[in-house]
Design an enzyme around this catalytic site. Structure first.
Site, PDB file in Angstrom:
ATOM      1  N   LYS A   1      13.618  25.276   4.705  1.00 49.29           N
ATOM      2  CA  LYS A   1      13.211  24.515   3.511  1.00 49.29           C
ATOM      3  C   LYS A   1      12.370  23.311   3.927  1.00 49.29           C
ATOM      4  CE  LYS A   1      17.801  22.322   3.562  1.00 49.29           C
ATOM      5  NZ  LYS A   1      19.158  22.411   3.019  1.00 49.29           N
TER       6      LYS A   1
ATOM      7  N   TYR B   1       1.166  -8.178   9.570  1.00 50.96           N
ATOM      8  CA  TYR B   1       1.412  -8.800   8.264  1.00 50.96           C
ATOM      9  C   TYR B   1       2.554  -9.815   8.345  1.00 50.96           C
ATOM     10  CZ  TYR B   1      -1.607  -5.397   5.932  1.00 50.96           C
ATOM     11  OH  TYR B   1      -2.683  -4.648   5.524  1.00 50.96           O
TER      12      TYR B   1
HETATM   13  C1  PLP Z   1      20.018  22.637   4.114  1.00 46.64           C
HETATM   14  C2  PLP Z   1      21.073  23.665   3.951  1.00 46.64           C
HETATM   15  C3  PLP Z   1      21.539  24.372   5.054  1.00 46.64           C
HETATM   16  C4  PLP Z   1      21.144  24.011   6.470  1.00 46.64           C
HETATM   17  O1  PLP Z   1      21.832  22.832   6.836  1.00 46.64           O
HETATM   18  P1  PLP Z   1      21.639  22.146   8.266  1.00 46.64           P
HETATM   19  O2  PLP Z   1      22.606  21.025   8.254  1.00 46.64           O
HETATM   20  O3  PLP Z   1      20.228  21.671   8.320  1.00 46.64           O
HETATM   21  O4  PLP Z   1      21.927  23.179   9.285  1.00 46.64           O
HETATM   22  C5  PLP Z   1      22.448  25.401   4.827  1.00 46.64           C
HETATM   23  N1  PLP Z   1      22.874  25.689   3.580  1.00 46.64           N
HETATM   24  C6  PLP Z   1      22.456  25.020   2.490  1.00 46.64           C
HETATM   25  C7  PLP Z   1      22.978  25.375   1.146  1.00 46.64           C
HETATM   26  C8  PLP Z   1      21.552  23.974   2.643  1.00 46.64           C
HETATM   27  O5  PLP Z   1      21.145  23.290   1.563  1.00 46.64           O
END
Ligand code: PLP
Length: 361
Positions: A42, A256
């Site tokens: 993702k 800044y």
């Molecule tokens: C993001 C996510 C994962 C992966 O989690 P990590 O901590 O990055 O390994 C797995 N399952 C769901 C539902 C997620 O939203």
């Protein structure tokens, strides 16, 4: 490994080591013997570029992928032919035809989503809420479904899944509570393979194994076992080019609001990476960059496109030199500690204007 040059004119570059991602996936597979290990890609592969990462993992044998959004799935569908490609955020009404047309698997988290998907007659993943109170069937909807299996007719389910709340906190009792709730929920649903652990969950032990693990962070080098040595290989190197070096007298301010003032005659290096690149303004006066493994202190405010460093004690740093902002000497977890966040946010904040350069798997 880190051999690729920067694209012409670039003043900041994200190097992504695909062989390290594949090695991390293989390590996770070895730690999860009971079932396969998916790749969670993702947010464009945690900011690193989902396409090349999906291809490298697919070439290595990975056959299950998760993203958050339908459009993220569409972007990599052709890269992972034949693999399961699932969308975690659920089914937005009206998008069913796109899922079917592109063989994308929705993760269904409510009776409304289940009923909307059922007419397609295609497999889906069922998401049970065991403690996150975010997405997934809640206790009331789960009870209805457990009395009414016919609602799932024709759709599989391909997997039943849930998501851990505190997996990186090894001794949090929530981990075991969620495991028990998940087992109890599955026992009253039609038999189906289960998907449970994220990255840190894989390191909670055999009891947290399932038919499909879903790690993201650990693939990209984020430590799944905070407080213990990181078992994963570093994947990312963020390099910034020195644009200018100037000598300033004692008493001169830098940046800044002149939040840093030279106590002695000093040399200041200005690098072409700023908060618009994801190098947060709250790192002002905190983090370092590294030059040949030597820490270089960040001084003054981080500005939009530039960051300044005190290189008085490092005469080798001249315009054109490259400093390491993220890498083996200062990981995303180290920078996150300086910024008061986690490594996930550091990686997913890396701006699109930074070119990604891939070291082949
Ligand atoms: C993001 C996510 C994962 C992966 O989690 P990590 O901590 O990055 O390994 C797995 N399952 C769901 C539902 C997620 O939203």
């Amino acid at each position: 490994m880190w051999g690729e040059p920067a694209p012409a004119g670039a003043t900041g570059v994200v190097h992504v080591d695909l062989s390290a991602i594949v090695a991390n996936w293989r390590l996770l597979c070895a730690r999860h013997p009971g079932g396969p290990v998916a790749g969670v890609l993702k947010a464009d592969g945690y900011g690193l570029g989902a396409g090349p990462i999906a291809r490298a993992l697919h070439d290595a044998g990975c056959r299950h992928f998760f993203v958050a959004l339908l459009r993220e799935a569409l972007a990599i569908r052709s890269v992972v032919p034949g693999a399961m490609l699932a969308v975690l955020n659920g089914l937005v009404p009206g998008s069913e035809a796109d899922y079917v047309a592109h063989d994308i698997t929705p993760v269904l988290g409510s009776l409304a989503e289940i009923d909307a998907w059922a007419p397609t007659g295609r497999p889906a993943i069922l998401h049970i809420d065991t403690g996150m109170s975010r997405l997934g069937l809640d206790a009331g909807e789960l009870a209805v479904l457990q009395q009414d299996h016919a609602r799932l007719a024709g759709m599989g389910p391909r997997y039943v899944m849930t998501h851990l709340v505190s997996s990186e906190v090894t001794h949090d009792p929530l981990n075991t509570h969620q495991r028990q709730r998940f087992e109890a929920a599955c026992a009253l649903l039609p038999p189906a393979p289960r998907s449970f652990a994220n990255s840190s969950g894989i390191f909670l032990g055999r009891a947290f194994g399932s038919d499909l693990a879903r790690p993201g962070a650990a693939l990209f080098g984020i430590n799944p076992t905070p407080g213990l040595p990181n078992p994963m290989r570093q994947v990312v190197r963020l390099m910034g080019r020195v644009l200018a070096v100037r000598a300033i007298p004692a008493g001169a301010g830098v940046g800044y609001n002149a939040t840093w003032t030279a106590m002695r005659p000093s040399r200041i290096a200005t690098v072409g990476i700023g908060y618009a690149d994801g190098w947060q303004r709250r790192l002002s006066g905190r983090a370092f960059a590294y030059f040949d493994g030597v820490p270089v202190p960040l001084v003054g405010r981080v500005s939009m496109d530039l960051t300044t460093f005190d290189v008085t004690d490092l005469p080798g740093i001249e315009p054109g030199a490259w400093l390491e902002f993220l890498g083996p000497h200062q990981t995303q977890d180290d920078v996150a500690a300086h910024a008061g966040t986690n490594g996930y946010e550091i990686l997913t904040s890396l701006a699109l204007r930074l070119p990604r350069v891939y070291e082949a798997a």
